[in-house]
Design an enzyme around this catalytic site. Structure first.
Site, PDB file in Angstrom:
ATOM      1  CG  ASP A  17      -4.948  -5.151   2.724  1.00  0.00           C
ATOM      2  OD1 ASP A  17      -5.242  -6.060   1.924  1.00  0.00           O
ATOM      3  OD2 ASP A  17      -4.403  -4.100   2.395  1.00  0.00           O
TER       4      ASP A  17
ATOM      5  CG  ASP B  91      -3.838   7.150  -0.138  1.00  0.00           C
ATOM      6  OD1 ASP B  91      -3.285   6.102  -0.540  1.00  0.00           O
ATOM      7  OD2 ASP B  91      -4.697   7.152   0.764  1.00  0.00           O
TER       8      ASP B  91
ATOM      9  CG  HIS C 197      -3.148   2.912   0.478  1.00  0.00           C
ATOM     10  ND1 HIS C 197      -4.311   3.553   0.135  1.00  0.00           N
ATOM     11  CD2 HIS C 197      -3.196   1.730  -0.187  1.00  0.00           C
ATOM     12  CE1 HIS C 197      -5.020   2.800  -0.682  1.00  0.00           C
ATOM     13  NE2 HIS C 197      -4.357   1.690  -0.905  1.00  0.00           N
TER      14      HIS C 197
ATOM     15  CD  GLU D 119      -5.747   4.846   3.346  1.00  0.00           C
ATOM     16  OE1 GLU D 119      -4.932   5.347   2.566  1.00  0.00           O
ATOM     17  OE2 GLU D 119      -6.887   4.500   3.001  1.00  0.00           O
TER      18      GLU D 119
HETATM   19  C1  F6R Z   1      -5.038  -4.438  -1.133  1.00  0.00           C
HETATM   20  C2  F6R Z   1      -3.957  -3.529  -0.719  1.00  0.00           C
HETATM   21  C3  F6R Z   1      -3.935  -2.137  -1.254  1.00  0.00           C
HETATM   22  C4  F6R Z   1      -3.964  -2.122  -2.789  1.00  0.00           C
HETATM   23  C5  F6R Z   1      -4.015  -0.689  -3.299  1.00  0.00           C
HETATM   24  C6  F6R Z   1      -4.079  -0.639  -4.805  1.00  0.00           C
HETATM   25  O1  F6R Z   1      -4.864  -5.713  -0.577  1.00  0.00           O
HETATM   26  O2  F6R Z   1      -3.130  -3.886   0.084  1.00  0.00           O
HETATM   27  O3  F6R Z   1      -2.784  -1.477  -0.817  1.00  0.00           O
HETATM   28  O4  F6R Z   1      -2.818  -2.775  -3.272  1.00  0.00           O
HETATM   29  O5  F6R Z   1      -5.141  -0.064  -2.772  1.00  0.00           O
HETATM   30  O6  F6R Z   1      -5.284  -1.198  -5.242  1.00  0.00           O
HETATM   31  P1  F6R Z   1      -5.556  -1.448  -6.792  1.00  0.00           P
HETATM   32  O7  F6R Z   1      -4.654  -2.557  -7.202  1.00  0.00           O
HETATM   33  O8  F6R Z   1      -7.004  -1.871  -6.846  1.00  0.00           O
HETATM   34  O9  F6R Z   1      -5.273  -0.188  -7.497  1.00  0.00           O
END
Ligand code: F6R
Length: 245
Positions: free
Chosen positions: A68, A137, A139, A144
């Site tokens: 992303d 959540d 995702h 989301e």
């Molecule tokens: C970021 C991504 C998100 C993160 C998720 C967890 O490239 O794809 O899905 O993997 O938000 O983020 P952290 O590792 O910061 O808890």
């Protein structure tokens, strides 16, 4: 049920995920990878960089795609996700810049750019391996919780919970971008192998939900992983603290 591996430490979790990459790279030198950003993968990216430097892994022919990217952050913005992968991995490894891909946030038409990114991934034969983090959540990528999900790369509005979780990387919460481009569920599920990593107490509740989930629930996006035949969840003891295993 998904295959869970529980490690004692974050370092061990990162090392195991890096081993998956190294193994896949040995089988296919032009490995096509999708890589996440955030707090979770830092140890993994550092271990991949170490392996590249020591010659244990050769990324010369590998391709890497950001899962992303924030809108409207440019590639050279230190808060951008391309910058992150470059900082923790690309600049330390023998991966060619032209083999590193991210949606072009400067494109005039971002919807068309999403289609172009999706086509580029498909033209590479889709991902051989995708490493995912997970949001509180549920995702994956930035898909989301929502009643419907796009199968392909698309623009997404970030949830308040995600913005709050990511505020720790910014000086002010107001600076966290509200939108991103993310791989779609289909893009992720076409990957031949998926490894989801999670660490720390803050992920214990979502790990429990993932471990217990038996149905596809669009309001719990990680549940889509149940559709895939080759998913491994690697989490440390803290993230696994609410699992009954
Ligand atoms: C970021 C991504 C998100 C993160 C998720 C967890 O490239 O794809 O899905 O993997 O938000 O983020 P952290 O590792 O910061 O808890």
């Amino acid at each position: 049920m998904l295959n869970f591996i529980i490690t004692e430490t974050y370092k061990e979790m990162s090392g195991l995920a890096a081993e998956r990459i190294a193994l896949a790279l040995k089988k296919k030198s032009d490995l096509v990878m999708a890589l996440p950003t955030g707090g979770t993968p830092v140890g993994l990216l550092e271990e991949m960089s170490r392996m590249a430097k020591s010659g244990e892994a050769n990324f010369a022919k590998a391709k890497s795609f950001n899962i992303d990217e924030y809108i409207p952050l440019k590639k050279d913005d230190p808060q951008s996700y391309y910058w992150f992968l470059n900082h923790y991995f690309y600049q330390h490894a023998n991966i060619s810049v032209e083999n590193t891909f991210v949606p072009d946030i400067l494109a005039d038409d971002l919807t068309a750019e999403c289609a172009r990114y999706e086509q580029t991934i498909q033209a590479h034969g889709d991902f051989d391996i995708t490493i995912l983090g997970i949001g509180h959540d549920g995702h994956i990528g930035f898909n989301e919780p929502h009643a419907t999900h796009s199968p392909v790369c698309h623009i997404i509005n970030l949830n308040e919970e995600t913005i709050e979780a990511n505020a720790r990387f910014f000086s002010h919460k107001e600076d966290v971008p509200q939108q991103a481009i993310t791989l779609g569920m289909g893009t992720i599920l076409r990957s031949k192998e998926i490894v989801l990593i999670a660490n720390g107490k803050s992920k214990a509740a979502v790990m429990k939900q993932l471990h217990n989930c038996a149905h596809i629930d669009p309001l719990f996006p990680a549940s889509f992983l149940l559709l895939h035949p080759n998913v491994t969840v690697i989490c440390d003891r803290e993230a696994a603290s609410l699992l009954n295993i």
